[in-house]
Design a protein around this motif. Sequence first.
Motif, PDB file in Angstrom:
ATOM      1  N   THR A  30      23.694  75.731  39.817  1.00  8.84           N
ATOM      2  CA  THR A  30      22.540  75.589  39.168  1.00  8.84           C
ATOM      3  C   THR A  30      21.635  74.566  39.706  1.00  8.84           C
ATOM      4  O   THR A  30      21.563  73.695  39.911  1.00  8.84           O
ATOM      5  CB  THR A  30      22.831  75.142  37.695  1.00  8.84           C
ATOM      6  N   VAL A  31      20.155  75.386  39.893  1.00 11.69           N
ATOM      7  CA  VAL A  31      19.253  74.591  40.611  1.00 11.69           C
ATOM      8  C   VAL A  31      17.850  74.488  39.798  1.00 11.69           C
ATOM      9  O   VAL A  31      17.568  75.315  39.333  1.00 11.69           O
ATOM     10  CB  VAL A  31      18.725  75.393  41.851  1.00 11.69           C
ATOM     11  N   ALA A  32      17.621  73.253  39.481  1.00 13.17           N
ATOM     12  CA  ALA A  32      16.330  73.016  38.514  1.00 13.17           C
ATOM     13  C   ALA A  32      15.335  72.555  39.545  1.00 13.17           C
ATOM     14  O   ALA A  32      15.303  71.791  40.572  1.00 13.17           O
ATOM     15  CB  ALA A  32      16.481  71.648  37.564  1.00 13.17           C
ATOM     16  N   VAL A  33      14.104  73.185  39.352  1.00 13.24           N
ATOM     17  CA  VAL A  33      12.944  72.886  40.152  1.00 13.24           C
ATOM     18  C   VAL A  33      11.839  72.091  39.306  1.00 13.24           C
ATOM     19  O   VAL A  33      11.397  72.946  38.358  1.00 13.24           O
ATOM     20  CB  VAL A  33      12.529  74.283  40.906  1.00 13.24           C
TER      21      VAL A  33
ATOM     22  N   LEU B  81      16.931  84.267  44.823  1.00 10.61           N
ATOM     23  CA  LEU B  81      17.497  85.495  45.734  1.00 10.61           C
ATOM     24  C   LEU B  81      18.689  85.244  46.291  1.00 10.61           C
ATOM     25  O   LEU B  81      19.374  85.978  46.718  1.00 10.61           O
ATOM     26  CB  LEU B  81      16.353  85.579  46.636  1.00 10.61           C
ATOM     27  N   ALA B  82      18.892  83.700  46.206  1.00 11.51           N
ATOM     28  CA  ALA B  82      20.338  83.265  47.015  1.00 11.51           C
ATOM     29  C   ALA B  82      21.225  83.289  45.838  1.00 11.51           C
ATOM     30  O   ALA B  82      22.552  83.003  46.429  1.00 11.51           O
ATOM     31  CB  ALA B  82      20.117  81.787  47.660  1.00 11.51           C
ATOM     32  N   GLY B  83      21.342  83.818  44.727  1.00 12.78           N
ATOM     33  CA  GLY B  83      22.312  83.840  43.811  1.00 12.78           C
ATOM     34  C   GLY B  83      22.514  82.643  42.925  1.00 12.78           C
ATOM     35  O   GLY B  83      23.669  82.660  42.365  1.00 12.78           O
ATOM     36  N   CYS B  84      21.523  81.715  43.097  1.00  6.16           N
ATOM     37  CA  CYS B  84      21.838  80.575  42.338  1.00  6.16           C
ATOM     38  C   CYS B  84      21.171  80.731  40.802  1.00  6.16           C
ATOM     39  O   CYS B  84      20.099  81.567  40.538  1.00  6.16           O
ATOM     40  CB  CYS B  84      21.007  79.426  42.700  1.00  6.16           C
ATOM     41  N   GLU B  85      21.629  79.916  39.883  1.00  5.61           N
ATOM     42  CA  GLU B  85      20.809  80.265  38.388  1.00  5.61           C
ATOM     43  C   GLU B  85      19.898  78.808  38.403  1.00  5.61           C
ATOM     44  O   GLU B  85      19.881  77.740  38.544  1.00  5.61           O
ATOM     45  CB  GLU B  85      21.975  79.656  37.494  1.00  5.61           C
ATOM     46  N   ALA B  86      18.547  79.696  38.310  1.00  5.86           N
ATOM     47  CA  ALA B  86      17.352  78.783  38.803  1.00  5.86           C
ATOM     48  C   ALA B  86      16.721  78.371  37.479  1.00  5.86           C
ATOM     49  O   ALA B  86      16.609  79.144  36.491  1.00  5.86           O
ATOM     50  CB  ALA B  86      16.158  79.506  39.646  1.00  5.86           C
ATOM     51  N   ILE B  87      16.459  77.080  37.164  1.00  2.00           N
ATOM     52  CA  ILE B  87      15.682  76.634  35.894  1.00  2.00           C
ATOM     53  C   ILE B  87      14.354  76.039  36.458  1.00  2.00           C
ATOM     54  O   ILE B  87      14.142  75.296  37.499  1.00  2.00           O
ATOM     55  CB  ILE B  87      16.525  75.551  35.499  1.00  2.00           C
ATOM     56  N   ALA B  88      13.310  76.696  35.836  1.00  3.77           N
ATOM     57  CA  ALA B  88      12.051  75.917  36.096  1.00  3.77           C
ATOM     58  C   ALA B  88      11.512  75.004  35.291  1.00  3.77           C
ATOM     59  O   ALA B  88      11.769  75.348  33.943  1.00  3.77           O
ATOM     60  CB  ALA B  88      11.197  77.241  36.151  1.00  3.77           C
TER      61      ALA B  88
ATOM     62  N   LEU C 246       9.754  85.432  38.852  1.00  8.91           N
ATOM     63  CA  LEU C 246      10.149  85.309  39.983  1.00  8.91           C
ATOM     64  C   LEU C 246      11.759  84.992  40.159  1.00  8.91           C
ATOM     65  O   LEU C 246      12.191  84.489  40.812  1.00  8.91           O
ATOM     66  CB  LEU C 246       9.588  83.986  40.591  1.00  8.91           C
ATOM     67  N   GLY C 247      12.410  85.001  38.917  1.00  8.77           N
ATOM     68  CA  GLY C 247      13.744  84.944  38.931  1.00  8.77           C
ATOM     69  C   GLY C 247      14.324  83.766  38.158  1.00  8.77           C
ATOM     70  O   GLY C 247      15.617  83.837  38.318  1.00  8.77           O
ATOM     71  N   ALA C 248      13.425  83.123  37.443  1.00  9.43           N
ATOM     72  CA  ALA C 248      14.145  81.743  36.474  1.00  9.43           C
ATOM     73  C   ALA C 248      14.915  82.356  35.459  1.00  9.43           C
ATOM     74  O   ALA C 248      14.438  83.375  34.716  1.00  9.43           O
ATOM     75  CB  ALA C 248      13.076  81.038  35.953  1.00  9.43           C
ATOM     76  N   ALA C 249      16.315  81.830  35.416  1.00  6.70           N
ATOM     77  CA  ALA C 249      17.118  81.986  34.245  1.00  6.70           C
ATOM     78  C   ALA C 249      16.754  81.414  33.119  1.00  6.70           C
ATOM     79  O   ALA C 249      17.025  81.952  32.196  1.00  6.70           O
ATOM     80  CB  ALA C 249      18.565  81.629  34.827  1.00  6.70           C
ATOM     81  N   HIS C 250      16.091  80.162  33.348  1.00 11.58           N
ATOM     82  CA  HIS C 250      15.470  79.532  32.059  1.00 11.58           C
ATOM     83  C   HIS C 250      14.272  78.877  32.489  1.00 11.58           C
ATOM     84  O   HIS C 250      14.057  78.623  33.656  1.00 11.58           O
ATOM     85  CB  HIS C 250      16.690  78.371  31.852  1.00 11.58           C
TER      86      HIS C 250
END
Length: 302
Positions: free
Chosen positions: A124-127, A143-150, A164-168
């Motif tokens: 899980t990656v928060a940006v 794109l790298a298969g992480c669960e992205a949080i913006a 652009l792919g944010a899960a949340h």
Amino acid sequence: MATTMKAAVLHGREDIRIERVPVPEALPGELIVRVGAALTCGTDLKVFRRGYHARMIVPPALFGHELAGTVVQAGDDVTDFTPGDRVVALNSPDHVPLEHAALTEPLACAVHGFEDSRPRPGDTVAVIGGGPLGLMILHVAALAGCEAIAIVKHDGQVEAARQLGAAHVVQTTSIRKAIKETRALTPKNRGVDIAIEAVGVPDAWQEAVELVRKGGCVNFFGGCAVGTHVTLDTNRIHYSDITLRATFHHTPAICRKALDLIAGGRFQAQAFITGHAHLYELNRVFEKLMNRSSEIKTAIVP
């Protein structure tokens, strides 16, 4: 070849002038490139506001650094390039539009920041931040298969992050609310595996440390102004075994990865080019960016 050319010249704070300057001559080992497209950048905006860059620009100076174009002259000792070659920081595939190729430099920075955070698929990656670099890191993480949080502030950034792919997406101007809502998206509120700060302000650096789980990684990707200091919870960092990193710039190998992402079509390059303008409109473009325009990057086309 013409002896003069039009160029954007930085003279000081919020002072860019379109002037005629001499066309340079290629010295041994150098290339002269006719710019096909140059992109606006968050660093450019900071330099425009401050009137200088401590490491790179002392006015008056030619302005801009994200570009792609065509070789018009090769100096002595240059054997790998000839006039007519389409280039960016490295040789560009012919099917890639120049304005997309010009994204190579900022994307390389984003890829470097993401990979330097030691991610694993499924993390899980928060940006923090919905500017161009924040959105690039978010997209790379997805794109790298992480669960992205913006974590963003503005309405336009919410839509872009989702595309652009944010899960949340957590939209707020409150740091405490951002921390609470982001941690609530993780099991038992434990925090994210990786938090990447892509704003470059002290409050966001401190926020990033509060977002990660025990054993997590924080990347202070956004560069703060010279002389900036932050206060961090040393107890939390030490006893929660939190890794702190600060990634800057890119490497030749990372540039190749970035260009491959663009050329391969996986990276949504077209989503980042949200406006076009001529060189003489550059001051208007920066005025819009300073007023929090919804545009991500504007392609300046000579």
